[in-house]
Every structure is written in C-alpha cells, then in structure tokens.
Design a protein around this motif. Structure first.
Motif: not given
Length: 464
Positions: A6-24
């Motif tokens: 999240v760019n703190p200069a403008n609050g824009e979310t640029l990329k999101t990621y999924e957390a690793l699963s327990p198996e991973e």
C-alpha cells in the motif's frame, strides 16, 4: 492483516498476496532442513563466492529495488538507494572477513596442558535454520544484517518480513536464488503474525532473531524460551542526543536534524530526545528548529524530498496521539505539530516537529516517537543530562556532543545504552557490534559478535 503493498504517499493498494498455506509452510520447513544438512559442510570460500555474487546483483539492482522500497514504506528514494548500497557493503565485508572471524581459537599451551589435553581448540559451527522476523522501516538492511553473517556461518534463513513490504521480501529470496545459493538456503515466508508461533516451535527451526516492537519481542522471546531456543532481539529505542557547552553547537544542531528525520523519523537509532545544556540551549534551539522547518516534505520518489510519509495511517495516528497528549499537558510546539496542509488529502504525511517543555508525566517522555517529532530538554549540567538521557525504558544508542575528554569518559561509563556516539550521529557498520540494553533487547548483530550469535561454540578436547 493483509499482505499487500500500500503506497503510503497516496494510500493506493498496488499489489496483494495470499498467505502461505499450512501445507506450503511445511514444505518450506522441510526444504530448509534439507538445505542446511548439505550447506553446513560448505567451505568459507564457497560461501563467500555466493555472497559476493549476491552483492554484485544487489548493486546492479539498487535503483529498481529502491523504488520498490519507497512505494512500499515511503522512505525518500535517495535514502532507499543508500540502504541498498549499505547492504552491498555489508555482504562484501562478511564475505571477506567471515573465515577470520570464525577461525578455530587455540587456548594458551599452558592452559591446554593444565586441562589434561594434548590438544584443544574452540570451533564455531552453524546451528541450523534460523527464523528472522523483520520490520518494514529498513526492509533490505534489517534482513541483510542478519542474513549475511548467518549464511557465512553456514546457517540457512527463513524470513517472516513485515506484511506491508511483501515485494521487498520476495526480492530478497530471489536475490539469493539468482546468486546461486542452493534451494532452501534463504526463503521468504509470506505469512501473518499468527503463523509465527507454530514455525518457531517446529523442531527444525533452531533459533530466531527479531527486530521490531517490544510486544512482538516479548512474544517471540517467550515462545523461544519455552522451546529453549536462542534469540536475538532489537526492539527500538528513544535515543538521547546530549549537547554540552564545549561542543560545536552549529554542527551539532545541523546533524541533529538528520539524526531525527532519517528514514522519515522511523528509525530505532534516530535521535529522539535532545538534551541541551542551558548555556547553549537558545543557540541550539534556534538552529535546530530552523533546520527542521526548512525540510521539504513531499513525494518520496522526488529526489529533492527530505521527508516522506509515515509508513501507515495507524503510524501517523499513534504519533499524533503522543503530540496531542504532550500539548494538552503543557508542552510547547516550536514547529510542526500537524499534517502538512498542502498534502492533507494525500497519504500519511506529518510535519517535522519540535516540542519543548516536556515533563516526565507526558507519554512522549517515555514512549518512542516513531516519526519526525523531536523533544527538547534544557539541563543545568552533565549530571542532569545523564539522568534525563537514562530516564527511558529503552537503551539502544546515545549521542554526546562535547570537546571535553573527561565528559566523554563519564558519558561512556554511565550511558545505559548499547552504543555511545560522540560528536556524530548514531550509525551502524558491519565491523561494529549493534544492539541495545534494557527494553531495547539483547544480543548483538554485525561484527564478530553478530556472526557468533547463531553458532554452536564448540570445545574440541583431545587427550594424550
């Protein structure tokens, strides 16, 4: 907490990621264990070759990864490039010096004979997979100052980075992969804080290092203590900056501005409490406040920007609460103290601020101000300066400005901090140990002390 840029200069979310699963997570832990089983037997020459290659790649990547850091956590892009190059320097330092730092140590011959041995020596052996829980404020540097010595010692690393710098975290894993490290030697785990306990309790993870908040440190230390695993903690600070009559006051005031607002004021070793002798107080105050007012606040991607945004909206709110509490309790704002009017509708900016007339009852006196806010104290002598300097639960570093050798010796003796910097601002260097006292944590990073933190210090005794 989402794993996102999240760019703190403008609050824009640029990329999101999924957390690793327990198996991973399980797959990666198994991979780390297998990697260590073979990597621990490599030579210092081979490890140095890999780390030098990583340094070369990072040096070439510095302009690009600097922009990533800036858009993830808001530091001025020039400072981000400097951070990348500091990492390069540290990688090369450990690649060059690790073999010497971890060479076998041989006790005096008389002591060996007295022990009943024909021969005896001390050997430094790697421990295994080490979990690194790292913060967002120096997203490359905090990791590299752990990873470079740990990898040179023969350990392997598992990185749980702050959730707001996922791109930098993934870059680090890719950097070591491209440098030729065997698979599993350094892995980034995109996970939330809730997954840390299970990983730390896993028998394949042998130790942990954390840089971050005091609550986070307490949590990791308690889990590791329950599992009887080694930890190193660096938990922040509220560093004093003492100016005495014999100092070069103009230089001290100019340096104070940089010391306070480095990394937008979001640095554990930034000077935060400015403690000035009454005979030079007005001279220092005038120059310091003027310097803070002259700073340019704005887009961190602009090369001319001095101070960018705070890393998060919550971080700015926390800072505002400390300032508001101080003002309501009688403190005086000498400059700043609010959001910049021209940036009010953009990002998480806050003006460089100086506050005077601070008393021990105010929250700002004891709590760490993680942003461009300085507190200013007037003292009558060195005794009072030391008392105010030590009146904090933290003890990371301290600064003294003086031309008197006696004052230097006295301050170095009585300062309750892990570092004492005289006539200059606190900084870290690979050849010097880094760490704190009191609630700033324990253990040391960097230098020979840092590389030995995650080693099995082994006595080898051979009978006649």
């Amino acid at each position: 907490m989402p794993i996102a840029t999240v760019n703190p200069a403008n609050g824009e979310t640029l990329k999101t990621y999924e957390a690793l699963s327990p198996e991973e997570i399980e797959r990666r832990l198994a991979l780390a264990a297998r990697a260590f089983d073979s990597y621990r037997t490599t030579t210092f020459f081979d490890r140095a070759r890999l780390l030098q290659r990583a340094a070369d790649l990072l040096e070439a990547d510095a302009p690009d990864i600097a922009r990533v850091m800036t858009t993830e956590m808001g530091k001025p892009v020039a400072a981000a490039r400097a951070e990348a190059l500091k990492c390069v320097k540290t990688m090369r330092w450990y690649a060059e010096h690790a073999a010497r730092l971890l060479a076998d140590e041989h006790p005096a011959e008389s002591d060996v004979k007295d022990s009943g041995a024909a021969r005896a020596h001390v050997r430094y052996r790697p421990l295994g997979p080490v979990l690194a829980v790292m913060p967002w404020n120096f997203p490359l540097w905090q990791v590299v100052r752990f990873a470079a010595p740990a990898l040179m010692a023969g350990n392997v690393g598992l990185l749980k980075h702050a959730s707001n710098v996922p791109q930098t975290a993934l870059y680090l894993e890719d950097l070591f992969r491209r440098a030729g490290y065997p698979e599993g030697c350094f892995q980034t785990l995109l996970i939330g804080s809730g997954a840390v306990e299970g990983i730390l309790r896993d028998e394949r993870v042998v130790a942990a290092t954390l840089t971050g908040s005091e609550p986070a440190g307490r949590s990791v230390a308690s889990i590791a203590g329950d599992e009887v695993k080694k930890t190193v903690l660096e938990l922040g600070g509220s560093d004093p900056y003492v100016v005495l009559p014999s100092a070069d006051v103009a230089k001290a005031a100019k340096t104070a501005v940089t010391a306070r607002v480095q990394n937008n004021g979001q640095s554990c070793i930034a000077a935060k409490r400015f403690i000035v002798h009454e005979s030079v107080f007005e001279e220092f105050r005038e120059a310091f406040v003027a310097g803070m007012r002259e700073l340019r606040v704005g887009d961190p991607l602009d090369e001319d920007t001095d101070v960018g945004p705070l890393s998060s909206e919550q971080g700015r709110s926390d800072l505002e609460e400390l300032v508001d509490d101080a003002v309501e309790s009688g403190a005086t704002v000498l400059c700043g103290g609010q959001r910049p009017k021209d940036l009010a509708d953009r990002g998480w900016f806050y003006e460089p601020t100086v506050i005077a007339d601070v008393t021990p009852e105010m929250r700002i006196h004891l709590e760490e101000t993680f942003g461009p806010v300085a507190t200013l104290y007037r003292v009558a002598d060195l005794d009072e300066a030391i008392a105010v300097a030590n009146d904090t639960p933290f003890g990371l570093s301290s600064n003294l400005w003086t031309g008197d050798e006696g004052e230097i010796e006295r301050f170095a003796r009585d300062s309750q901090a892990g570092g004492v910097f005289v006539n200059g601002m606190t900084a870290s260097h690979p050849a010097l140990p880094f760490g704190g006292a009191k609630r700033s944590g324990y253990g040391r990073e960097l230098s020979d002390h840092g590389i030995k933190e995650f080693c099995n210090i082994t006595t080898v005794w051979i009978g006649a």
